[in-house]
Design an enzyme around this catalytic site. Sequence first.
Site, PDB file in Angstrom:
ATOM      1  N   ASP A 193       0.844  -1.187   0.000  1.00 52.91           N
ATOM      2  CA  ASP A 193       0.000   0.000   0.000  1.00 52.91           C
ATOM      3  C   ASP A 193       0.881   1.239   0.000  1.00 52.91           C
ATOM      4  O   ASP A 193       2.086   1.168   0.244  1.00 52.91           O
ATOM      5  CB  ASP A 193      -0.983  -0.001   1.176  1.00 52.91           C
ATOM      6  CG  ASP A 193      -0.311   0.355   2.488  1.00 52.91           C
ATOM      7  OD1 ASP A 193       0.924   0.193   2.591  1.00 52.91           O
ATOM      8  OD2 ASP A 193      -1.016   0.802   3.420  1.00 52.91           O
ATOM      9  N   ILE A 194       0.285   2.368  -0.314  1.00 49.34           N
ATOM     10  CA  ILE A 194       1.002   3.634  -0.388  1.00 49.34           C
ATOM     11  C   ILE A 194       0.995   4.302   0.974  1.00 49.34           C
ATOM     12  O   ILE A 194      -0.062   4.419   1.621  1.00 49.34           O
ATOM     13  CB  ILE A 194       0.365   4.562  -1.439  1.00 49.34           C
ATOM     14  CG1 ILE A 194       0.414   3.903  -2.825  1.00 49.34           C
ATOM     15  CG2 ILE A 194       1.052   5.921  -1.475  1.00 49.34           C
ATOM     16  CD1 ILE A 194      -0.300   4.697  -3.903  1.00 49.34           C
ATOM     17  N   ASP A 252      -5.570   1.874  -2.728  1.00 48.79           N
ATOM     18  CA  ASP A 252      -4.126   1.903  -2.965  1.00 48.79           C
ATOM     19  C   ASP A 252      -3.462   0.573  -2.676  1.00 48.79           C
ATOM     20  O   ASP A 252      -2.246   0.437  -2.809  1.00 48.79           O
ATOM     21  CB  ASP A 252      -3.480   2.986  -2.099  1.00 48.79           C
ATOM     22  CG  ASP A 252      -3.620   2.689  -0.614  1.00 48.79           C
ATOM     23  OD1 ASP A 252      -4.721   2.274  -0.199  1.00 48.79           O
ATOM     24  OD2 ASP A 252      -2.651   2.865   0.136  1.00 48.79           O
TER      25      ASP A 252
END
Length: 343
Positions: A121-122, A165
Amino acid sequence: MVPLKNKEEIMFIGTPHFDGLGDFISSNTYLTNIPQDKLTIEIILMNEQRRADVEMSIEHSKKLDQTTTDMKKLAAALDQEKKKTDMLLYQMLPVKVANQLREGRTVEAEKHGNVTILFSDIVTFTNIAALCHPMDIVKLLNGLFQRFDQLTTKHNIYKVETIGDAYMVVSGVPEARDDHAIRMSNMGLDMIQETNHVINPVSQKCIQIRVGIHTGPVVSGVVGTKMPRYCLFGDTVNTASRMESHGLPGRVHISDTTYHQIRSVGYILERREGIDIKGKGIMDTYFLNGVSNDFDPGRNKCFANDHETTPQRTQLNRDSLPLINTHRDKPQSMESSTFCSII
């Protein structure tokens, strides 16, 4: 032939010969000029019938050739469209599963004894989304995920899904393979490197991601009949997600199970002190920091002879890595110990 009396002339009497109606008409001859007991009229009519049959046959042959050509073009166009449809279908479902559904067969649930799952994930994505125009977020995710999709092709890894994300891939499903943990480790390292080419629209700096990897058993199956989804069930999915959420920005965080799968091939591994994993308790985990100069996948007893996915012998820049801690920049949302992932 009749000599004329009192004249030095001879009169010839005969029946004219015509090959067809065209000759007959052009000679200005009438049917009454032809003796009815002769065969000239029958010959003319027979020739005309034969000529008409030949012309019809030639015309029919031309039409048949044109029809055949058109059918070949249509078949080629249909084949191209089928390939496009198959390509789209295979991007949505595994090839084996898609073929079974297309043939009208029921896809039975299948147990996989040992696979490796990766989540990413970001970092601070919630804050980025709050400060950006939605179009900027779409461009950010599309640019990042296209790079990740190319890596799945490079490492022959199956993309499961993206949610917001989050990006999830698996190796060893639906086709079993012995080198699943090594391929996934290489994938994780390459994903970290790819973030250097994707810019945060808020800070105008390279984005950072967290990557978590875990190895274990799962059960796969197709759920639903309308827009069917290929699902993965099992605690392995949940644990892989925990490795990502308890990881650090710019790091590949792996479980102890994955560590034992890859420790002998030449990765640069850093042991992390036992941490409290939500829903799992205290776990020993590791950071995967790169590959050493003596990296050799062949040393792994479970690795096949395909070394095409070996990454470059590089090590992540340790100066840019954060200190090891358990701080989270976003809350945990998964409460159950068994996680179902679908595409």
